[in-house]
Design a protein around this motif. Structure first.
Motif, PDB file in Angstrom:
ATOM      1  N   MET A  82       0.834  -1.200   0.000  1.00  0.00           N
ATOM      2  CA  MET A  82       0.000   0.000   0.000  1.00  0.00           C
ATOM      3  C   MET A  82       0.874   1.258   0.000  1.00  0.00           C
ATOM      4  SD  MET A  82      -3.205  -0.796  -0.061  1.00  0.00           S
ATOM      5  CE  MET A  82      -3.989   0.689   0.573  1.00  0.00           C
ATOM      6  N   PRO A  83       0.499   2.253  -0.801  1.00  0.00           N
ATOM      7  CA  PRO A  83       1.300   3.485  -0.830  1.00  0.00           C
ATOM      8  C   PRO A  83       1.132   4.295   0.448  1.00  0.00           C
ATOM      9  CG  PRO A  83      -0.694   3.724  -2.142  1.00  0.00           C
ATOM     10  CD  PRO A  83      -0.636   2.289  -1.728  1.00  0.00           C
ATOM     11  N   ASN A  84       2.117   5.131   0.721  1.00  0.00           N
ATOM     12  CA  ASN A  84       2.039   6.064   1.834  1.00  0.00           C
ATOM     13  C   ASN A  84       1.207   7.256   1.397  1.00  0.00           C
ATOM     14  OD1 ASN A  84       2.520   7.477   4.185  1.00  0.00           O
ATOM     15  ND2 ASN A  84       4.512   8.231   3.504  1.00  0.00           N
ATOM     16  N   ILE A  85       0.171   7.589   2.161  1.00  0.00           N
ATOM     17  CA  ILE A  85      -0.775   8.640   1.783  1.00  0.00           C
ATOM     18  C   ILE A  85      -0.862   9.674   2.902  1.00  0.00           C
ATOM     19  CG2 ILE A  85      -3.141   9.157   1.074  1.00  0.00           C
ATOM     20  CD1 ILE A  85      -3.439   6.191   0.345  1.00  0.00           C
ATOM     21  N   GLU A  86      -0.883  10.939   2.516  1.00  0.00           N
ATOM     22  CA  GLU A  86      -1.106  12.024   3.465  1.00  0.00           C
ATOM     23  C   GLU A  86      -2.354  12.786   3.050  1.00  0.00           C
ATOM     24  OE1 GLU A  86       1.030  16.066   5.278  1.00  0.00           O
ATOM     25  OE2 GLU A  86       1.972  14.955   3.638  1.00  0.00           O
ATOM     26  N   HIS A  87      -3.277  12.947   3.987  1.00  0.00           N
ATOM     27  CA  HIS A  87      -4.477  13.744   3.723  1.00  0.00           C
ATOM     28  C   HIS A  87      -4.179  15.196   4.096  1.00  0.00           C
ATOM     29  CE1 HIS A  87      -8.714  14.638   3.171  1.00  0.00           C
ATOM     30  NE2 HIS A  87      -8.688  15.287   4.313  1.00  0.00           N
ATOM     31  N   VAL A  88      -4.435  16.114   3.159  1.00  0.00           N
ATOM     32  CA  VAL A  88      -4.139  17.531   3.396  1.00  0.00           C
ATOM     33  C   VAL A  88      -5.330  18.386   3.004  1.00  0.00           C
ATOM     34  CG1 VAL A  88      -1.667  17.197   2.964  1.00  0.00           C
ATOM     35  CG2 VAL A  88      -3.155  17.902   1.078  1.00  0.00           C
ATOM     36  N   ILE A 124      -2.345  13.018  -0.910  1.00  0.00           N
ATOM     37  CA  ILE A 124      -1.052  12.965  -1.580  1.00  0.00           C
ATOM     38  C   ILE A 124      -0.491  11.559  -1.409  1.00  0.00           C
ATOM     39  CG2 ILE A 124       1.263  13.928  -1.743  1.00  0.00           C
ATOM     40  CD1 ILE A 124       0.236  16.490  -0.534  1.00  0.00           C
ATOM     41  N   TYR A 125      -0.161  10.935  -2.535  1.00  0.00           N
ATOM     42  CA  TYR A 125       0.398   9.584  -2.546  1.00  0.00           C
ATOM     43  C   TYR A 125       1.904   9.697  -2.795  1.00  0.00           C
ATOM     44  CZ  TYR A 125      -4.392   7.797  -3.057  1.00  0.00           C
ATOM     45  OH  TYR A 125      -5.722   7.505  -2.873  1.00  0.00           O
ATOM     46  N   PHE A 126       2.680   9.027  -1.964  1.00  0.00           N
ATOM     47  CA  PHE A 126       4.141   9.109  -2.049  1.00  0.00           C
ATOM     48  C   PHE A 126       4.727   7.814  -2.598  1.00  0.00           C
ATOM     49  CE2 PHE A 126       2.842  12.011   1.330  1.00  0.00           C
ATOM     50  CZ  PHE A 126       3.466  13.177   0.933  1.00  0.00           C
ATOM     51  N   PRO A 127       5.808   7.930  -3.358  1.00  0.00           N
ATOM     52  CA  PRO A 127       6.436   6.727  -3.916  1.00  0.00           C
ATOM     53  C   PRO A 127       7.183   5.937  -2.848  1.00  0.00           C
ATOM     54  CG  PRO A 127       7.710   8.675  -4.480  1.00  0.00           C
ATOM     55  CD  PRO A 127       6.467   9.174  -3.801  1.00  0.00           C
ATOM     56  N   PRO A 128       7.545   4.704  -3.143  1.00  0.00           N
ATOM     57  CA  PRO A 128       8.348   3.917  -2.199  1.00  0.00           C
ATOM     58  C   PRO A 128       9.662   4.635  -1.875  1.00  0.00           C
ATOM     59  CG  PRO A 128       7.502   2.543  -3.978  1.00  0.00           C
ATOM     60  CD  PRO A 128       7.218   3.947  -4.366  1.00  0.00           C
ATOM     61  N   ASN A 129      10.107   4.494  -0.637  1.00  0.00           N
ATOM     62  CA  ASN A 129      11.376   5.085  -0.194  1.00  0.00           C
ATOM     63  C   ASN A 129      11.395   6.594  -0.398  1.00  0.00           C
ATOM     64  OD1 ASN A 129      12.462   2.429   0.369  1.00  0.00           O
ATOM     65  ND2 ASN A 129      12.737   2.199  -1.849  1.00  0.00           N
ATOM     66  N   PHE A 130      10.253   7.222  -0.191  1.00  0.00           N
ATOM     67  CA  PHE A 130      10.147   8.674  -0.355  1.00  0.00           C
ATOM     68  C   PHE A 130      11.151   9.397   0.536  1.00  0.00           C
ATOM     69  CE2 PHE A 130       8.249  12.665   1.225  1.00  0.00           C
ATOM     70  CZ  PHE A 130       8.217  13.374   0.040  1.00  0.00           C
TER      71      PHE A 130
END
Length: 312
Positions: free
Chosen positions: A1-7, A22-28
């Motif tokens: 699952m991707p890392n997601i931040e709600h803003v 906002i969806y972040f790539p692996p090893n962001f």
């Protein structure tokens, strides 16, 4: 699952906030600068549906920062009254999303792209003609919303009659009447059958939005009638021959339906001034298949990833 931040961030010219995931790539790594792609939801949809959980998530896995947001007056974004679907306001939202992105240290402000889905595809096309911060644009089963509405009425005379009805409703509301919210779809596939609906797009929309397949609390598919007039007079592709110059990728299924994305896709590729432009027709699949079904989504991703890798 991707890392997601709600803003949430301020709509700079108004008084409400835009909600986005906002969806972040692996090893962001927030010390790096990333190419970033904004993904606009279809009309009647929300960021938690295909624009977010499918395309934003999968593009993030390919190394992009991606952003799915709710349109003003819809979903978790602000704006009153609710359920307005006004193309001019939808286009303006894209500018405010760009305003926010260029303040984030990990976003490469010179490498921001845009994807629009269904009616969001028409909005995306219209946006990039005058919002030059978007360096490349793609549409997935994109439709010209103004054209859809006008053709649905059947004739210019019928469009004028509809506009008269909208004007009367707006006058009534100004005098204290209740707002009229138009339902965009049957409540179920069974109701669609009772109504005699056989069109592949309308049935596909009902299956996606009204069953567990795609239903989300904010994907409500309703519009406020008193604010619909601008959409009937709007053309997503106006001035494309002169102003649409960014690299363009248009993806459609080859099973046409009432929303006309197949036809619109051919039209905008023909008309765009862009030197780099491509029409991809995914055979054997329809408008709503491209929202979430594994095979057509995989075929779309096989085009989207190299397109944005090359052009951002």
């Amino acid at each position: 699952m991707p890392n997601i931040e709600h803003v949430t961030f301020k709509h700079r010219d108004m008084f409400w906030e835009i909600a986005a995931d906002i969806y972040f790539p692996p090893n962001f790594d927030d010390s790096r600068h990333y190419p970033t792609i904004v993904v606009a939801h279809p009309i009647g949809s929300a960021k938690e549906q295909t624009s977010g959980e499918i395309y934003s998530a999968r593009l993030a896995e390919q190394g992009f920062v991606t952003v799915a947001f709710d349109a003003s007056f819809q979903g978790e974004s602000g704006g009153e009254p609710r359920s307005i679907e006004d193309p001019t306001r939808r286009v303006e939202d894209f500018r405010h999303v760009a305003d926010y992105l260029v303040t984030l240290p990990y976003v490469d402000a010179d490498r921001i792209g845009l994807i629009g889905m269904c009616g969001g595809g028409g909005y995306a096309i219209n946006t990039v003609m005058t919002e030059r911060r978007y360096k490349a644009v793609a549409t997935i089963t994109g439709a010209n919303y103004g054209r859809v509405l006008r053709e649905t009425e059947g004739s210019s005379a019928a469009v004028i009659e509809k506009l008269e009805e909208i004007a009367a409703q707006r006058t009534a509301e100004a005098r204290g009447a209740d707002r009229q919210v138009d339902m965009g779809l049957p409540e179920s596939l069974e109701q669609a059958a009772e109504w005699g609906i056989t069109d592949v797009d309308l049935l596909g929309a009902t299956e996606y939005y009204k069953t567990p397949r795609g239903a989300k609390p904010n994907g409500v598919n309703v519009t406020l009638r008193s604010h619909m007039s601008p959409a009937y007079g709007w053309d997503a592709f106006h001035l494309a021959e002169g102003l649409l110059t960014q690299p363009l990728l248009v993806i459609v299924g080859d099973i046409p339906g009432a929303f006309g994305a197949y036809r619109d896709g051919h039209e905008i590729v023909r008309r765009a001034r862009s030197e780099k432009k491509e029409l991809v027709v995914i055979e054997g699949w329809s408008h709503y298949d491209l929202y979430d079904k594994d095979e057509p989504v995989a075929q779309a991703m096989a085009k989207l990833t190299p397109f944005f890798t090359e052009n951002l």
